[in-house]
Motif scaffolding. Structure first.
Motif, PDB file in Angstrom:
ATOM      1  N   HIS A 172       8.460   4.399   6.228  1.00 11.63           N
ATOM      2  CA  HIS A 172       9.441   3.577   6.950  1.00 11.63           C
ATOM      3  C   HIS A 172       9.293   2.090   6.631  1.00 11.63           C
ATOM      4  O   HIS A 172       9.879   1.259   7.329  1.00 11.63           O
ATOM      5  N   ALA A 173       8.519   1.755   5.608  1.00  8.35           N
ATOM      6  CA  ALA A 173       8.188   0.355   5.345  1.00  8.35           C
ATOM      7  C   ALA A 173       9.425  -0.529   5.200  1.00  8.35           C
ATOM      8  O   ALA A 173       9.512  -1.601   5.812  1.00  8.35           O
ATOM      9  N   GLU A 174      10.376  -0.102   4.407  1.00 13.32           N
ATOM     10  CA  GLU A 174      11.573  -0.922   4.200  1.00 13.32           C
ATOM     11  C   GLU A 174      12.347  -1.097   5.498  1.00 13.32           C
ATOM     12  O   GLU A 174      12.778  -2.201   5.843  1.00 13.32           O
ATOM     13  N   GLU A 175      12.484  -0.011   6.251  1.00 11.10           N
ATOM     14  CA  GLU A 175      13.209  -0.047   7.525  1.00 11.10           C
ATOM     15  C   GLU A 175      12.527  -0.969   8.534  1.00 11.10           C
ATOM     16  O   GLU A 175      13.193  -1.679   9.302  1.00 11.10           O
ATOM     17  N   TRP A 176      11.193  -0.956   8.545  1.00 11.55           N
ATOM     18  CA  TRP A 176      10.429  -1.719   9.541  1.00 11.55           C
ATOM     19  C   TRP A 176      10.016  -3.100   9.046  1.00 11.55           C
ATOM     20  O   TRP A 176       9.339  -3.831   9.751  1.00 11.55           O
ATOM     21  N   GLY A 177      10.363  -3.453   7.809  1.00 11.74           N
ATOM     22  CA  GLY A 177      10.225  -4.827   7.357  1.00 11.74           C
ATOM     23  C   GLY A 177       8.896  -5.228   6.765  1.00 11.74           C
ATOM     24  O   GLY A 177       8.481  -6.386   6.897  1.00 11.74           O
ATOM     25  N   PHE A 178       8.218  -4.311   6.084  1.00 17.10           N
ATOM     26  CA  PHE A 178       6.983  -4.670   5.392  1.00 17.10           C
ATOM     27  C   PHE A 178       6.896  -3.889   4.092  1.00 17.10           C
ATOM     28  O   PHE A 178       7.737  -3.043   3.801  1.00 17.10           O
ATOM     29  N   ASP A 179       5.869  -4.189   3.287  1.00 17.70           N
ATOM     30  CA  ASP A 179       5.673  -3.500   2.017  1.00 17.70           C
ATOM     31  C   ASP A 179       4.709  -2.339   2.214  1.00 17.70           C
ATOM     32  O   ASP A 179       3.686  -2.482   2.899  1.00 17.70           O
ATOM     33  N   GLU A 180       4.983  -1.218   1.597  1.00 18.72           N
ATOM     34  CA  GLU A 180       4.179  -0.027   1.840  1.00 18.72           C
ATOM     35  C   GLU A 180       2.746  -0.149   1.346  1.00 18.72           C
ATOM     36  O   GLU A 180       1.865   0.579   1.813  1.00 18.72           O
ATOM     37  N   ASP A 181       2.495  -1.066   0.417  1.00 19.17           N
ATOM     38  CA  ASP A 181       1.124  -1.257  -0.057  1.00 19.17           C
ATOM     39  C   ASP A 181       0.394  -2.368   0.694  1.00 19.17           C
ATOM     40  O   ASP A 181      -0.701  -2.784   0.303  1.00 19.17           O
ATOM     41  N   ARG A 182       0.975  -2.831   1.822  1.00 18.27           N
ATOM     42  CA  ARG A 182       0.383  -3.917   2.610  1.00 18.27           C
ATOM     43  C   ARG A 182       0.196  -3.473   4.068  1.00 18.27           C
ATOM     44  O   ARG A 182       0.540  -4.201   5.003  1.00 18.27           O
ATOM     45  N   VAL A 183      -0.359  -2.298   4.234  1.00 14.48           N
ATOM     46  CA  VAL A 183      -0.622  -1.756   5.575  1.00 14.48           C
ATOM     47  C   VAL A 183      -2.130  -1.676   5.785  1.00 14.48           C
ATOM     48  O   VAL A 183      -2.825  -0.933   5.089  1.00 14.48           O
ATOM     49  N   GLY A 184      -2.634  -2.442   6.732  1.00 11.32           N
ATOM     50  CA  GLY A 184      -4.044  -2.400   7.079  1.00 11.32           C
ATOM     51  C   GLY A 184      -4.283  -1.486   8.267  1.00 11.32           C
ATOM     52  O   GLY A 184      -3.357  -0.901   8.831  1.00 11.32           O
ATOM     53  N   VAL A 185      -5.563  -1.369   8.654  1.00 10.48           N
ATOM     54  CA  VAL A 185      -5.928  -0.562   9.819  1.00 10.48           C
ATOM     55  C   VAL A 185      -6.884  -1.374  10.680  1.00 10.48           C
ATOM     56  O   VAL A 185      -7.750  -2.080  10.172  1.00 10.48           O
ATOM     57  N   TRP A 186      -6.727  -1.276  12.009  1.00 10.01           N
ATOM     58  CA  TRP A 186      -7.525  -2.051  12.955  1.00 10.01           C
ATOM     59  C   TRP A 186      -7.951  -1.100  14.059  1.00 10.01           C
ATOM     60  O   TRP A 186      -7.105  -0.494  14.730  1.00 10.01           O
ATOM     61  N   GLY A 187      -9.265  -0.960  14.249  1.00 11.54           N
ATOM     62  CA  GLY A 187      -9.756  -0.035  15.253  1.00 11.54           C
ATOM     63  C   GLY A 187     -10.777  -0.656  16.175  1.00 11.54           C
ATOM     64  O   GLY A 187     -11.551  -1.529  15.788  1.00 11.54           O
ATOM     65  N   PHE A 188     -10.778  -0.184  17.429  1.00  8.03           N
ATOM     66  CA  PHE A 188     -11.693  -0.647  18.467  1.00  8.03           C
ATOM     67  C   PHE A 188     -12.592   0.502  18.905  1.00  8.03           C
ATOM     68  O   PHE A 188     -12.104   1.611  19.181  1.00  8.03           O
ATOM     69  N   SER A 189     -13.891   0.258  18.991  1.00  6.00           N
ATOM     70  CA  SER A 189     -14.841   1.238  19.528  1.00  6.00           C
ATOM     71  C   SER A 189     -14.705   2.572  18.794  1.00  6.00           C
ATOM     72  O   SER A 189     -14.833   2.616  17.577  1.00  6.00           O
ATOM     73  N   ALA A 190     -14.385   3.670  19.503  1.00  4.07           N
ATOM     74  CA  ALA A 190     -14.174   4.948  18.797  1.00  4.07           C
ATOM     75  C   ALA A 190     -12.986   4.862  17.854  1.00  4.07           C
ATOM     76  O   ALA A 190     -12.962   5.524  16.808  1.00  4.07           O
TER      77      ALA A 190
END
Length: 249
Positions: free
Chosen positions: A75-93
């Motif tokens: 959905h990258a184009e629809e949601w306004g970002f590039d598909e190779d520019r997706v990071g991940v952010w996690g807390f605790s578990a």
């Protein structure tokens, strides 16, 4: 998945957010929605993942995370970002879930009966970068968070899975760069989880930045106005901007 779209995403970046909760529940507010709003307010798309927790066990949370990463890219184009520019952010578990993706992105997960793969499942799951906040990293005795261990692997975990899901042992030479934040006196998740992951990155010469504060309560999220740890979101923002994941404007 809940998507928070900024008014103007100049860097075309998105972040998949994994709230914590010990693989038993999900802290959807201060480790989910608040984080997505913080990102969107700084020009980055925030995608909050509501992954399955106990009684669901491994590999279900990981399957949910990988599917979410692939759906985001589809959905990258629809949601306004590039598909190779997706990071991940996690807390605790959720940090363990994020570190799993940083270390195991090239390894297939066990199949689940009744699921039929589709074209989206052919998309890659390797994140562009990672952010880990007071994360669970290891499943090893003496280092892990027992609640997370039991939520993910049960009361009597398979030693082979304990080894494989101790992500400080699984970092690859091409694992994405990562930003780590924790507190030395974290009473829930030992700070050595972050330290061991940092050491694994240094050993493999992968870009990594870590900030440890002497005092701070576990589960602080963005830390608000708490002395000391309140500085960490600005440190993260600076790291994201220096690496081109967030605009300076």
């Amino acid at each position: 998945m809940e998507v928070y779209t900024p008014a103007n995403n100049l860097t075309r970046t998105a972040v998949l957010i994994c709230p914590g909760g010990g693989y038993h529940t999900l802290a959807m507010d201060h480790e989910g929605e608040q984080i997505a709003r913080w990102l969107a307010g700084r020009g980055v798309t925030g995608i909050v993942l509501k992954y399955r927790v106990a009684p669901y066990a491994y590999p279900v949370p990981m399957l949910d995370e990988e599917r979410a990463m692939r759906l985001a890219r589809s959905h990258a184009e629809e949601w306004g970002f590039d598909e190779d520019r997706v990071g991940v952010w996690g807390f605790s578990a959720g940090g363990h879930l994020a570190s799993f993706l940083l270390a195991h992105f090239a390894e297939p997960l066990p199949e689940v009966a009744g699921y039929t793969p589709d074209a989206i499942d052919a998309l890659p799951v390797r994140p562009a970068f990672g952010v880990l906040a007071y994360p669970v990293i290891s499943m090893k005795a003496g280092l892990t968070h027992q609640g997370s261990l039991h939520g993910l692997l049960g009361e009597h975990p398979d030693p082979a899975l304990v080894q494989d899901l101790s992500d400080e042992l699984q970092v690859k030479a091409d694992s994405p760069s990562v930003f780590l934040f924790s507190t030395t006196d974290d009473a829930a998740v030992p700070v050595m989880n972050s330290v061991k992951f940092y050491e694994a990155y240094v050993e493999k010469r992968i870009p990594v930045e870590m900030h440890l504060f002497d005092h701070g309560q576990h589960g602080s999220g963005l830390a608000g106005t708490k002395p000391g740890t309140a500085a960490w979101p600005q440190l993260l923002q600076s790291w994201l901007q220096r690496n081109g994941w967030m605009s300076n404007e």
